[in-house]
Design a protein around this motif. Structure first.
Motif, PDB file in Angstrom:
ATOM      1  N   LEU A   1       0.830  -1.200   0.000  1.00 36.22           N
ATOM      2  CA  LEU A   1       0.000   0.000   0.000  1.00 36.22           C
ATOM      3  C   LEU A   1       0.871   1.260   0.000  1.00 36.22           C
ATOM      4  CD1 LEU A   1      -3.305   0.510   1.884  1.00 36.22           C
ATOM      5  CD2 LEU A   1      -1.639   2.353   1.839  1.00 36.22           C
TER       6      LEU A   1
ATOM      7  N   MET B   1      -2.579  -4.780  -2.547  1.00 34.81           N
ATOM      8  CA  MET B   1      -2.407  -3.574  -1.734  1.00 34.81           C
ATOM      9  C   MET B   1      -1.713  -2.464  -2.526  1.00 34.81           C
ATOM     10  SD  MET B   1      -3.895  -4.092   1.125  1.00 34.81           S
ATOM     11  CE  MET B   1      -3.224  -3.175   2.526  1.00 34.81           C
TER      12      MET B   1
ATOM     13  N   VAL C   1      -4.578  -0.935  -4.298  1.00 31.12           N
ATOM     14  CA  VAL C   1      -5.368  -0.153  -3.346  1.00 31.12           C
ATOM     15  C   VAL C   1      -4.661   1.165  -3.044  1.00 31.12           C
ATOM     16  CG1 VAL C   1      -6.230  -0.064  -0.970  1.00 31.12           C
ATOM     17  CG2 VAL C   1      -6.520  -2.145  -2.319  1.00 31.12           C
TER      18      VAL C   1
ATOM     19  N   VAL D   1      -7.820  -2.170  -9.035  1.00 29.40           N
ATOM     20  CA  VAL D   1      -8.164  -2.900  -7.811  1.00 29.40           C
ATOM     21  C   VAL D   1      -9.117  -4.048  -8.100  1.00 29.40           C
ATOM     22  CG1 VAL D   1      -9.313  -2.755  -5.575  1.00 29.40           C
ATOM     23  CG2 VAL D   1      -7.774  -0.923  -6.288  1.00 29.40           C
TER      24      VAL D   1
END
Length: 475
Positions: free
Chosen positions: A37, A159, A162, A309
């Motif tokens: 992320l 991630m 995301v 995503v």
């Protein structure tokens, strides 16, 4: 001390209390995947922030590319040092240090007074991201059971997507106020969350065995696996580590490992030479030059981020069921066709129906990338190397990823100016085709196999008949 008491008597292993079995493995994997992320947020936020940074610091075409590429240059350095660092200190300690560096460098980027300080901060930010991009997939692969390894390692790429989407949404939300500093600063929050979560992670059992800490490795596996599987897995790990011994980078380039390092390198290179980061970093800038407003251009990026995503999820759920090769090779075919279509659209003025076709082509491209090459680099490079050299060996592929990312980022705007957008996207399609041919020939199928079984096949220590159906022969 009795072996069965290891989990409650090992100093520093308080993280083993509470969670066990699948919950422990998934919890550790999700926490580690926060590194993805961080990676995604800072590689994505530059797309939204760059138009405003350009206005604030009066950047020309070259400086825009340098500001973007500074992070990638740092990432190359991070990968180079990250393999040895994680092999020496362990996966957990390395990731903990990375989150601190990430937070400090993000803050430095957000408060930068000028171009030089911004570039310097982004270099250090890149070092943190480079180390994380190497260590996170390695850690997850080493703690995950074979039947779930593909899904759990792919959490890292999920991630990343995301993080990119989060960056686009933050950028879109702040675009009206042109608050590029806040766009960057928001990235500190996931770094803090990851830092806190890392205290609950166990160390990789494979790393523990490589450091002659078998009792601690057994304690981790006792909480992460069914009791009847622990002894067999420990035996496999110990035998693999003993067989490999200490191997230098020069030895890794010898005949024993050369082919499999080349597979990791090509998988990593393919994920970049198809131009994904030309889209992730520069779509708002390119569209703005085609007459889009800043907010509208960032809005297109948000749509790309959502697709990124959404289409990572099918691969995440089913890659362990259908295997690596169908996803990676099939998705690459669609990527190549999409790039050809994008090039065709850029032959016309980007207005009216051409806008719709461009957005559709970009959506198809990003959806195919998300469920194929987007996961290939992390999964392939986390699976195909021996246990105690995985940190070093995987670094070849990850360095290639960041190195080619750097090349694309510092060249795309210049190439578009010199060749035109159509020629650039067709060039990416051609390079993708070359990678597809190589991967079709050499990419092994690794689903449902222990890391030790994969290692044995790739080094020619067992018969080819053990390789899964659809895997190219090992010779």
């Amino acid at each position: 001390m009795p072996e069965g008491d290891a989990a409650t008597n090992i100093s520093g292993n308080k993280e083993l209390r509470g969670l066990s079995g699948t919950a422990l493995v998934v919890g550790a994997s999700v926490t580690a995947a926060f590194g993805g992320l961080l990676f995604g947020y800072d590689t994505g936020v530059v797309a939204a922030a760059l138009p405003y940074i350009t206005d604030a610091f009066d950047l020309g075409e070259t400086l825009k590319q340098i500001v973007t590429a500074a992070l990638l240059a740092g990432a190359v350095v991070g990968v180079i040092v990250g393999g040895s660092l994680s092999d020496r200190l362990g996966r957990k300690k390395t990731l903990t240090g990375v989150t601190v560096l990430y937070a400090v460098a993000t803050l430095g980027s957000a408060v930068a007074a000028g171009t030089v300080s911004l570039i310097t901060s982004r270099i250090f930010l890149g070092i943190a991201i480079g180390i994380s991009s190497l260590v996170v997939p390695t850690y997850i692969a080493e703690i995950a059971p074979p039947k779930n390894r593909g899904t759990l390692v792919s959490l890292h790429q999920f991630m990343v997507t995301v993080g990119i989407l989060f960056a686009y949404l933050v950028g879109y939300g702040l675009s009206g106020s042109a608050s590029w500093r806040w766009m960057i600063a928001v990235g500190i929050a996931p770094a803090v969350l990851m830092f806190v979560g890392l205290f609950a992670l166990p160390e990789s059992p494979r790393w523990l065995v490589s450091r002659r800490r078998e009792r601690e490795a057994r304690a981790v596996l006792a909480r992460a696996r069914p009791a009847e599987d622990v002894d067999a897995e420990i035996t496999d790990i110990v035998e693999a580590v003993r067989a490999e011994g200490r191997i230098t980078y020069r030895e890794l380039l010898g005949t024993r490992f050369r082919r499999w390092i080349s597979v990791g390198v090509v998988a990593a290179g393919a994920s970049q030479v198809v131009g994904v980061n030309a889209i992730i970093y520069y779509v708002p800038t390119i569209l703005e030059e085609q007459g889009f407003g800043k907010t509208a251009a960032i809005g297109v990026s948000v749509a790309v981020g959502i697709v990124n995503v959404v289409f990572t999820i099918p691969a995440l759920l089913w890659i362990d069921r259908f295997g690596r090769r169908p996803w990676i090779l099939g998705g690459t075919v669609v990527i190549i066709l999409s790039l050809i279509a994008v090039g065709i659209v850029f032959q016309f003025p980007i207005q009216g129906a051409a806008v719709v076709w461009l957005i559709v082509a970009l959506m198809v491209y990003e959806s195919a990338f998300a469920c194929s090459l987007g996961i290939a680099i992390w999964l392939v490079n986390s699976e195909i190397f021996p246990n105690n050299v995985r940190g070093k060996a995987a670094s070849f592929g990850i360095v290639t990823h960041w190195g080619m990312n750097l090349v694309v980022s510092v060249s795309v705007l210049t190439l578009i100016t010199a060749m035109g957008a159509s020629a650039v996207f067709w060039l990416y399609a051609f390079l993708g085709l070359l990678c597809l041919i190589y991967l079709y020939r050499w990419l092994p199928e690794t689903k449902n196999r222990s890391l030790e079984e994969i290692e044995a096949d790739l080094t020619g220590e067992v018969s080819v008949s053990r390789a899964p159906e659809g895997s190219p022969p090992v010779s």
